[in-house]
Design an enzyme around this catalytic site. Structure first.
Site, PDB file in Angstrom:
ATOM      1  N   GLU A 172       0.773  -1.250   0.000  1.00  0.00           N
ATOM      2  CA  GLU A 172       0.000   0.000   0.000  1.00  0.00           C
ATOM      3  C   GLU A 172       0.804   1.299   0.000  1.00  0.00           C
ATOM      4  OE1 GLU A 172      -2.495  -0.077   3.460  1.00  0.00           O
ATOM      5  OE2 GLU A 172      -3.892  -1.501   2.612  1.00  0.00           O
ATOM      6  N   GLU A 375      -5.662  -8.302   1.485  1.00  0.00           N
ATOM      7  CA  GLU A 375      -6.281  -8.017   2.788  1.00  0.00           C
ATOM      8  C   GLU A 375      -7.771  -7.794   2.620  1.00  0.00           C
ATOM      9  OE1 GLU A 375      -4.483  -4.760   5.015  1.00  0.00           O
ATOM     10  OE2 GLU A 375      -2.469  -5.476   4.538  1.00  0.00           O
TER      11      GLU A 375
HETATM   12  C1  BG6 Z   1      -4.280  -1.867   6.073  1.00  0.00           C
HETATM   13  C2  BG6 Z   1      -2.849  -2.114   6.490  1.00  0.00           C
HETATM   14  O1  BG6 Z   1      -4.328  -0.673   5.382  1.00  0.00           O
HETATM   15  O2  BG6 Z   1      -5.223  -1.727   7.077  1.00  0.00           O
HETATM   16  C3  BG6 Z   1      -2.719  -2.892   7.783  1.00  0.00           C
HETATM   17  O3  BG6 Z   1      -2.112  -2.777   5.491  1.00  0.00           O
HETATM   18  C4  BG6 Z   1      -3.704  -2.370   8.806  1.00  0.00           C
HETATM   19  O4  BG6 Z   1      -1.384  -2.802   8.236  1.00  0.00           O
HETATM   20  C5  BG6 Z   1      -5.123  -2.493   8.266  1.00  0.00           C
HETATM   21  O5  BG6 Z   1      -3.574  -3.020  10.038  1.00  0.00           O
HETATM   22  C6  BG6 Z   1      -6.201  -2.038   9.243  1.00  0.00           C
HETATM   23  O6  BG6 Z   1      -6.098  -0.665   9.525  1.00  0.00           O
HETATM   24  P1  BG6 Z   1      -5.853  -0.084  10.971  1.00  0.00           P
HETATM   25  O7  BG6 Z   1      -5.801   1.397  10.812  1.00  0.00           O
HETATM   26  O8  BG6 Z   1      -6.988  -0.520  11.833  1.00  0.00           O
HETATM   27  O9  BG6 Z   1      -4.560  -0.661  11.478  1.00  0.00           O
END
Ligand code: BG6
Length: 469
Positions: A172, A375
């Site tokens: 990302e 993800e």
């Molecule tokens: C993604 C990232 O954008 O979102 C992760 O790659 C992250 O590292 C995930 O944990 C969830 O977002 P947040 O802000 O709750 O950590």
């Protein structure tokens, strides 16, 4: 089979974690301080929702010592794909000198994944480069980063290339380059004037391309890609203005990363609307980055609805990640699908599975490349324990929608990787918004791993080969 919810051949299902969010042991066995460590160590991020205990992530789930528990937990859920990231500052603490103990750790971890018959999917960079590189020349905002990344990628491919066949170079860039500046700013390290998200994206993509070429030129077997955060917008109506607004949003927020590595340049919409910060690629750079992905990796959590707006009211303009892109396209008004303005922080716990349909269709339409969902996950601030039935409902809905979209449009999706395997240190909420399929006992401090209610969903999926309801 005719079963619409049978898992299609070739779709690997699994879960992921990142080093900095799970490993802890931030300075053990020779690991150097990463830029993310450094920012968190300032203890100045409370206004952004981080706990006063800026050292939470120093221990995290202590996966550095407990990685066998993590791998075992994944295997017990019947997962087939195991996503992990290498901490750059653990293997090359100052960006130059090898740290043998850190290098050995990833051998041990990857071997453990293979021993349990899972496919390792390894991310080289998930937000944790050595702090010295940030301190010396502002990290990804400088071209100097490219050579350091080449050194790092060469090391990783040489060490682990015979074991790992699926790689993500950089996670990302579109999120890193827009969100981390807000942390650096809050910590007093940078001012607005020091932060140029286009410079950061440009350098990340050039570094990604070099890593891709190193891998291919050396003749390693396997697939390499780069992931993007994709908050796919669909138009609020069929009015051409709304259609344009949705496309503009998708291009400035995700196409800015994905289009260069496939087509060799930023999308036309980005070039037309970008502000003065924008530095175009040279002809030589365009040739170097074109076609540097074997798949498109997308991190897709929620969808957006876009309208064309002539009003100057834009609620997202000050929000990290989306805000910096919105300033280029002020005529776009976006809302998170299924979330009203008052509840925007619940964006990770909204069950709107059409988001994944939009994400996969948009990606396929744009790039005609195999897609990897790197993800997708459910993070609920109101649910910290093991009673998480909604998480099973969420993944059932998203996976069923994914599989029917794949079948309906003959789209090739090679993997579905949930975020996250275990409850981790999250960027916006520390341990307060767990996404884990597996519970980690942070409350009691034992850090013990255990299954949640939703675990039955994964176990049944593995047993039957179909997505349970
Ligand atoms: C993604 C990232 O954008 O979102 C992760 O790659 C992250 O590292 C995930 O944990 C969830 O977002 P947040 O802000 O709750 O950590």
């Amino acid at each position: 089979t005719d079963d619409p919810f049978a898992v299609p051949n070739g779709l690997l299902i699994g879960a992921g974690v990142s080093a900095i969010q799970t490993e802890g042991a931030w300075d053990e066995d020779g690991k150097g301080e990463s830029a993310a460590d450094h920012v968190l160590h300032t203890g100045k991020l409370t206004k952004l929702g981080f706990s006063n205990d800026s050292h939470q992530h120093d221990v995290a789930a202590n996966s550095y010592r407990r990685y066998k528990d993590d791998v075992k937990a994944a295997a017990e859920l019947g997962l087939k794909l195991y996503r992990l990231s290498i901490s750059w500052s653990r293997v090359l603490p100052d960006g130059v000198a090898r740290n043998e103990k850190g290098i050995q750790y990833y051998h041990d971890l990857i071997d453990e994944v293979l021993k349990h018959n899972m496919v390792p999917l390894v991310t080289l960079y998930h937000f944790d480069h050595p702090w010295v590189l940030e301190d010396q020349f502002k990290g990804w905002q400088s071209d100097k980063m490219i050579d350091y990344f080449k050194t790092y990628a060469s090391l990783a491919f040489k060490e682990y290339g015979s074991k790992v066949k699926m790689w993500i170079t950089i996670n990302e860039p579109n999120m890193y380059c827009t969100y981390f500046p807000s942390l650096f700013k809050e910590a007093g390290i940078y001012t607005d004037a020091d932060m140029d998200h286009y410079a950061c994206i440009r350098v990340s993509l050039l570094a990604h391309a070099e890593a891709y070429h190193i891998f291919k030129d050396a003749g390693y077997e396997g697939q390499v890609g780069c992931s993007a955060l994709l908050m796919t917008a669909r138009p609020n109506s069929t009015r051409p203005e709304d259609v344009y607004a949705a496309d503009a949003f998708n291009q400035v927020s995700a196409g800015v990363v994905l289009s260069p590595i496939i087509h060799g340049d930023y999308p036309e919409i980005v070039k037309a609307h970008a502000t003065k910060q924008f530095v175009p690629f040279t002809e030589a750079e365009r040739q170097r980055i074109t076609g540097t992905a074997d798949f498109i990796a997308i991190n897709a959590y929620y969808g957006m609805i876009a309208s064309y707006s002539t009003s100057s009211f834009n609620p997202f303009i000050h929000i990290p990640v989306i805000g910096p892109f919105m300033s280029d396209v002020p005529f776009v008004f976006v809302m998170i699908e299924g979330v009203d303005l008052q509840h925007m922080m619940s964006m990770f716990s909204v069950v709107e599975p059409d988001a994944i349909r939009s994400a996969v269709l948009w990606t396929w339409n744009e790039y005609k490349m195999p897609v990897l969902i790197s993800e997708n996950g459910y993070g609920d601030i109101s649910n910290l324990g093991k009673k998480d039935r909604t998480r099973g409902v969420y993944h059932s809905a998203f996976l069923r929608t994914l599989v029917s979209t794949m079948k309906e449009y003959s789209i090739k999706v090679i993997g579905y990787c949930t975020w996250s395997l275990i409850d981790s240190f999250e960027w916006s909420a520390g341990f307060g918004r767990p996404f884990g399929l597996i519970h980690v006992d942070y409350e009691g401090g034992s850090l013990e791993r255990s299954q949640k209610d939703s675990s039955q969903f994964w176990i049944e999926l593995a047993r039957t080969g179909r997505i349970p309801l």
